[in-house]
Scaffold this motif. Structure first.
Motif, PDB file in Angstrom:
ATOM      1  N   LEU A  39       0.846  -1.203   0.000  1.00 44.59           N
ATOM      2  CA  LEU A  39       0.000   0.000   0.000  1.00 44.59           C
ATOM      3  C   LEU A  39       0.879   1.249   0.000  1.00 44.59           C
ATOM      4  N   PRO A  40       0.540   2.249  -0.812  1.00 43.06           N
ATOM      5  CA  PRO A  40       1.352   3.465  -0.872  1.00 43.06           C
ATOM      6  C   PRO A  40       1.111   4.369   0.340  1.00 43.06           C
ATOM      7  N   GLY A  41       2.003   5.346   0.505  1.00 46.02           N
ATOM      8  CA  GLY A  41       1.769   6.393   1.493  1.00 46.02           C
ATOM      9  C   GLY A  41       0.668   7.318   1.015  1.00 46.02           C
ATOM     10  N   LYS A  91       5.408   3.568  -0.647  1.00 48.51           N
ATOM     11  CA  LYS A  91       4.961   2.795   0.516  1.00 48.51           C
ATOM     12  C   LYS A  91       4.878   3.696   1.729  1.00 48.51           C
ATOM     13  N   MET A  92       4.123   3.245   2.718  1.00 45.57           N
ATOM     14  CA  MET A  92       3.980   4.016   3.956  1.00 45.57           C
ATOM     15  C   MET A  92       5.310   4.078   4.692  1.00 45.57           C
ATOM     16  N   SER A  93       5.549   5.189   5.363  1.00 51.84           N
ATOM     17  CA  SER A  93       6.782   5.354   6.123  1.00 51.84           C
ATOM     18  C   SER A  93       6.455   5.634   7.585  1.00 51.84           C
ATOM     19  N   LYS A  94       7.064   4.832   8.463  1.00 54.23           N
ATOM     20  CA  LYS A  94       6.817   5.047   9.892  1.00 54.23           C
ATOM     21  C   LYS A  94       7.440   6.355  10.381  1.00 54.23           C
ATOM     22  N   SER A 136       2.237  10.140   6.211  1.00 50.95           N
ATOM     23  CA  SER A 136       2.155   9.183   5.103  1.00 50.95           C
ATOM     24  C   SER A 136       1.347   7.946   5.469  1.00 50.95           C
ATOM     25  N   ALA A 137       1.083   7.774   6.766  1.00 47.00           N
ATOM     26  CA  ALA A 137       0.474   6.515   7.195  1.00 47.00           C
ATOM     27  C   ALA A 137      -0.615   6.734   8.232  1.00 47.00           C
ATOM     28  N   ILE A 138      -1.609   5.852   8.194  1.00 46.78           N
ATOM     29  CA  ILE A 138      -2.598   5.785   9.270  1.00 46.78           C
ATOM     30  C   ILE A 138      -2.141   4.686  10.213  1.00 46.78           C
ATOM     31  N   ASN A 175      -3.435   6.866  -7.054  1.00 43.02           N
ATOM     32  CA  ASN A 175      -4.313   7.528  -6.096  1.00 43.02           C
ATOM     33  C   ASN A 175      -4.410   6.662  -4.833  1.00 43.02           C
ATOM     34  N   PRO A 176      -3.751   7.076  -3.728  1.00 42.30           N
ATOM     35  CA  PRO A 176      -3.732   6.221  -2.531  1.00 42.30           C
ATOM     36  C   PRO A 176      -5.109   5.984  -1.921  1.00 42.30           C
TER      37      PRO A 176
END
Length: 388
Positions: free
Chosen positions: A253-255, A262-265, A270-272, A298-299
């Protein structure tokens, strides 16, 4: 290689996938459709739907035909707060696999997180994060009944069977040139251009060994782990092993921001996160990249496809009569058609997505509010500094 979209799977083959109490009440539970009532084709379709890519599909079908309970391996570094891809997407995937009769071994890769310098290499902090991860999966509805899902701590398992583990690691290291191992650095969230420590050279050899150590039939990890899984298949050629691990790589899954693959911690926008409150989810989705009539990249649409539809089997959009009134989408293709034409606007899509995600996440929030152990774990994890 031909791939099959999860949206193409027969509904009856997926009906037994149980998720959580946030599902519609008429959703059948896994007990209503035992594994032995599923045909080979239904089992294959369920398992195959987990992966964006499968190496090899004919091997997967053959495995499901010959082995009643194939072993699937997945693993994670405890490295900070859990985002929704790790939490919800993994729960969906694991529940599909167990529905199809698979056993799932989830490798809590504490030693690997230490090798990769996560949590500053502090093993006590890494262990706390690992325990927090397991609490989330329990709360979100990962089906652990019946003993088909097993959490294994890498440090404990390797220490208890060191005589089995280290000879495999050494043999893999002996048979591969350094550039081949460095090409696997993507599995650690690194680039082969990065300055790697010696520990990070050891890491791919160990992760490759995990597959054989855990007697895995299927490697069920993200597309970013593909290179080391391919290394394991190449190793089988080296040692003349006929049964190679099947690679089932799930979508990343993208950010939420434009261009984030990808999502970044390390980037909260960028992330839920799995325990984000309702207002935080609403704000993050409101600020998310979601241009009108643009489907590709489109995320928000990706979240609907990979999280909302598998969970609820539909996507509900509430809007004023002058904007077209309420609409229930039963397939992602119908949603894309409306969005692409401009019939569905981001201003209506985003609140509907937020509402669906909040419904999925509410049991997790509730667990971390009410369970004293979970609450303490979250407090500690939030206080830790995330290290790359």
């Amino acid at each position: 290689m031909a791939t099959e979209s999860p949206d193409q799977i027969p509904v009856e083959a997926l009906q037994s996938v149980s998720l959580s109490n946030s599902q519609p009440q008429d959703e059948p539970s896994s007990s209503s459709n035992p594994v032995n009532e599923l045909s080979l084709e239904e089992k294959y379709q369920i398992v195959r739907s987990v992966g964006e890519e499968c190496i090899q599909e004919d091997e997967l079908r053959n495995l499901l035909e010959k082995k009643p309970e194939p072993v699937c391996y997945d693993g994670f570094e405890p490295s900070g707060r859990m985002h929704i891809a790790q939490g919800v997407l993994k729960a969906i995937s694991v529940n599909k696999l167990t529905t199809a009769g698979c056993r799932v071994k989830i490798w809590v890769a504490d030693w690997f997180a230490q090798l990769n310098n996560k949590m500053g290499g502090d093993l006590k902090k890494i262990e706390t994060v690992g325990r927090y991860f397991i609490e989330i999966w329990k709360a979100v509805g990962m089906d652990q009944g019946g003993g088909k899902v097993e959490f294994l701590w890498s440090s404990k398992e390797i220490n208890s069977r060191a005589h089995e583990y280290w000879p495999i690691v050494m043999d893999i290291a002996r048979r591969n040139k350094l550039p081949r191992i460095i090409r696997c650095s993507q599995i650690m969230g690194r680039s082969d251009q990065d300055e790697l420590t010696a520990a990070q050279i050891l890491y791919p050899c160990m992760q490759c060994a995990d597959i054989f150590f855990l007697k895995a039939d299927i490697c069920q990890l993200g597309m970013d782990q593909r290179k080391v899984n391919v290394l394991a298949r190449e190793y089988c050629d080296d040692i003349k092993r006929k049964n190679k691990p099947i690679i089932l790589s799930h979508h990343m899954l993208p950010g939420l921001q434009q261009g984030q693959e990808k999502m970044s911690k390390s980037d909260p926008s960028s992330a839920i996160y799995m325990e984000d409150d309702e207002a935080e989810v609403n704000l993050k989705i409101k600020k998310a990249y979601c241009p009108p009539k643009i489907v590709e990249g489109n995320p928000c649409l990706e979240y609907v496809k990979y999280l909302v539809f598998p969970w609820f089997k539909e996507f509900v959009v509430e809007r004023n009569p002058e904007n077209g009134g309420n609409k229930i989408f039963k397939s992602f293709e119908d949603l894309v058609a409306d969005y692409d034409s401009g019939e569905l606007h981001p201003a209506d899509l985003k609140p509907a997505l937020s509402k669906a995600l909040n419904k999925i996440l509410e049991p997790v929030r509730e667990h971390f509010r009410k369970d004293s152990n979970a609450k303490e774990l979250l407090k500690r994890v939030k206080a830790y500094r995330v290290t790359k």
